[in-house]
Design a protein around this motif. Structure first.
Motif, PDB file in Angstrom:
ATOM      1  N   GLN A  79       0.848  -0.996  -0.062  1.00  9.79           N
ATOM      2  CA  GLN A  79       0.010  -0.115   0.031  1.00  9.79           C
ATOM      3  C   GLN A  79       1.057   1.495   0.143  1.00  9.79           C
ATOM      4  N   GLU A  80       1.231   1.884  -1.400  1.00 16.58           N
ATOM      5  CA  GLU A  80       2.101   2.887  -1.541  1.00 16.58           C
ATOM      6  C   GLU A  80       3.566   2.401  -0.949  1.00 16.58           C
ATOM      7  N   SER A  81       3.992   3.180   0.084  1.00 19.46           N
ATOM      8  CA  SER A  81       5.330   2.486   0.494  1.00 19.46           C
ATOM      9  C   SER A  81       5.191   1.571   1.721  1.00 19.46           C
ATOM     10  N   GLU A  82       4.078   1.184   2.194  1.00 22.71           N
ATOM     11  CA  GLU A  82       3.949   0.389   3.307  1.00 22.71           C
ATOM     12  C   GLU A  82       3.724  -1.196   3.019  1.00 22.71           C
ATOM     13  N   ILE A  83       4.321  -1.953   3.376  1.00 26.38           N
ATOM     14  CA  ILE A  83       4.290  -3.405   3.204  1.00 26.38           C
ATOM     15  C   ILE A  83       3.657  -4.170   4.256  1.00 26.38           C
ATOM     16  N   TYR A  84       2.955  -5.269   3.902  1.00 25.33           N
ATOM     17  CA  TYR A  84       2.291  -6.060   5.258  1.00 25.33           C
ATOM     18  C   TYR A  84       2.738  -7.459   4.649  1.00 25.33           C
ATOM     19  N   LEU A  85       3.368  -8.308   5.503  1.00 23.80           N
ATOM     20  CA  LEU A  85       3.653  -9.751   4.924  1.00 23.80           C
ATOM     21  C   LEU A  85       3.039 -10.544   5.994  1.00 23.80           C
ATOM     22  N   THR A  86       2.776 -11.713   5.444  1.00 24.89           N
ATOM     23  CA  THR A  86       2.054 -12.878   6.630  1.00 24.89           C
ATOM     24  C   THR A  86       3.028 -14.075   6.250  1.00 24.89           C
ATOM     25  N   LEU A  87       3.730 -14.488   7.135  1.00 22.50           N
ATOM     26  CA  LEU A  87       4.643 -15.412   7.040  1.00 22.50           C
ATOM     27  C   LEU A  87       4.267 -16.693   7.729  1.00 22.50           C
ATOM     28  N   GLU A  88       4.512 -17.950   7.108  1.00 17.62           N
ATOM     29  CA  GLU A  88       4.268 -19.362   7.778  1.00 17.62           C
ATOM     30  C   GLU A  88       5.173 -19.456   8.835  1.00 17.62           C
ATOM     31  N   GLY A  89       4.320 -19.776   9.827  1.00 15.42           N
ATOM     32  CA  GLY A  89       4.752 -19.812  11.185  1.00 15.42           C
ATOM     33  C   GLY A  89       4.613 -18.836  12.080  1.00 15.42           C
ATOM     34  N   VAL A  90       4.301 -17.516  11.564  1.00 11.94           N
ATOM     35  CA  VAL A  90       4.153 -16.494  12.592  1.00 11.94           C
ATOM     36  C   VAL A  90       2.603 -16.362  12.553  1.00 11.94           C
ATOM     37  N   ASN A  91       1.939 -16.850  13.740  1.00 16.09           N
ATOM     38  CA  ASN A  91       0.496 -16.852  13.919  1.00 16.09           C
ATOM     39  C   ASN A  91      -0.229 -15.885  14.934  1.00 16.09           C
ATOM     40  N   SER A  92       0.680 -15.203  15.656  1.00 17.25           N
ATOM     41  CA  SER A  92       0.328 -14.285  16.719  1.00 17.25           C
ATOM     42  C   SER A  92       0.926 -12.755  16.552  1.00 17.25           C
ATOM     43  N   ARG A  93       0.219 -11.764  17.405  1.00 16.64           N
ATOM     44  CA  ARG A  93       0.959 -10.697  17.434  1.00 16.64           C
ATOM     45  C   ARG A  93       2.185 -10.755  18.193  1.00 16.64           C
ATOM     46  N   ASP A  94       2.399 -11.538  19.126  1.00 19.48           N
ATOM     47  CA  ASP A  94       3.521 -11.879  20.140  1.00 19.48           C
ATOM     48  C   ASP A  94       4.508 -12.508  19.389  1.00 19.48           C
ATOM     49  N   GLU A  95       4.226 -13.524  18.517  1.00 18.30           N
ATOM     50  CA  GLU A  95       5.252 -13.894  17.609  1.00 18.30           C
ATOM     51  C   GLU A  95       5.670 -12.946  16.688  1.00 18.30           C
ATOM     52  N   ALA A  96       4.870 -12.018  16.162  1.00 20.96           N
ATOM     53  CA  ALA A  96       5.333 -10.981  14.959  1.00 20.96           C
ATOM     54  C   ALA A  96       6.106  -9.927  15.905  1.00 20.96           C
ATOM     55  N   ASP A  97       5.865  -9.683  17.013  1.00 16.68           N
ATOM     56  CA  ASP A  97       6.550  -8.773  17.751  1.00 16.68           C
ATOM     57  C   ASP A  97       8.158  -8.944  18.050  1.00 16.68           C
ATOM     58  N   LYS A  98       8.156 -10.304  18.078  1.00 14.32           N
ATOM     59  CA  LYS A  98       9.590 -10.900  18.516  1.00 14.32           C
ATOM     60  C   LYS A  98      10.388 -10.645  16.983  1.00 14.32           C
TER      61      LYS A  98
END
Length: 168
Positions: A56-75
Motif C-alpha cells: 500500500q504505497e510505500s507500506e508493506i505487510y507480510l504474512t509469514l508461515e509459522g508467525v501466527n500471533s501478534r506476540d510472535e510477530a513482535d519478536k
C-alpha cells in the motif's frame, strides 16, 4: 554476497501475526512476488514462506508461515528481511548499491581503500571510501568514476585536484 537486504520488520500489524515492513528497495512491489524471505538478526537466520504480501504505497505487510500471533510477530521487530541474490533482477544498466559496497577503490595503481557506503545526497551519490587511516568522499560522477568491475570487486577513479588532504 549471497543475500540481499530488501527490508526491515517495523512492528506487528493486527493480531494474526502479520508484520509491517520498511522496504529498503526502489521497487516495493517486488514483495508481492516473493515465495520466501530470510529473516536475519545478528547471527540468527530464519527462512520463512511468504503466505501473503500487501503493498500500500510505500507500506508493506507480510504474512509469514509459522508467525501466527501478534506476540510472535513482535519478536521479529528489527529483523532484516533478505532474499537470495539470485532473486534480485538484473539492472539494464548501472549497479545496485550492495554490489558496490566492499569494493576496492584505486586511483591508478594506488589502493585508496574500500567502498564502505553509498550516500545519497540529492545532486549525486557519494561513495565513502575507508582505508589507510582516512575516509574519502568520492563523488559518483562519470568524470571521477572511470571503471567499475563488479565481478572483480574493483573500482577505478580519478579524483579531482584538492580532494585528498595536502594535494595542490
Amino acid at each position: 554476497m549471497d543475500k540481499v537486504t530488501i527490508g526491515e520488520v517495523i512492528k506487528p500489524h493486527g493480531v494474526q501475526g502479520e508484520i509491517k515492513v520498511h522496504p529498503i528497495t526502489d521497487n516495493p512491489k517486488r514483495f508481492k512476488k516473493l515465495q520466501e524471505v530470510i529473516l536475519v538478526q545478528n547471527q540468527v537466520q530464519r527462512r520463512l514462506k511468504v503466505l501473503n504480501a500487501k503493498v500500500q504505497e510505500s507500506e508493506i505487510y507480510l504474512t509469514l508461515e509459522g508467525v501466527n500471533s501478534r506476540d510472535e510477530a513482535d519478536k521479529l521487530r528489527g529483523w532484516a528481511i533478505k532474499v537470495d541474490r539470485s532473486e534480485v533482477p538484473p539492472l539494464k544498466e548501472g549497479w545496485y548499491y550492495f554490489e558496490l559496497e566492499g569494493m576496492q577503490v584505486y586511483e591508478g595503481e594506488t589502493l585508496l581503500g574500500t567502498l564502505t557506503r553509498v550516500i545519497e545526497t540529492g545532486a549525486n551519490d557519494v561513495y565513502l571510501v575507508k582505508g589507510n587511516g582516512r575516509e574519502i568522499c568520492v563523488p559518483a560522477l562519470k568524470s571521477v568514476v572511470k571503471h567499475v568491475d563488479v565481478p572483480g570487486r574493483r573500482m577505478e577513479v580519478e579524483l579531482p585536484l584538492g580532494l585528498l588532504d595536502g594535494e595542490e
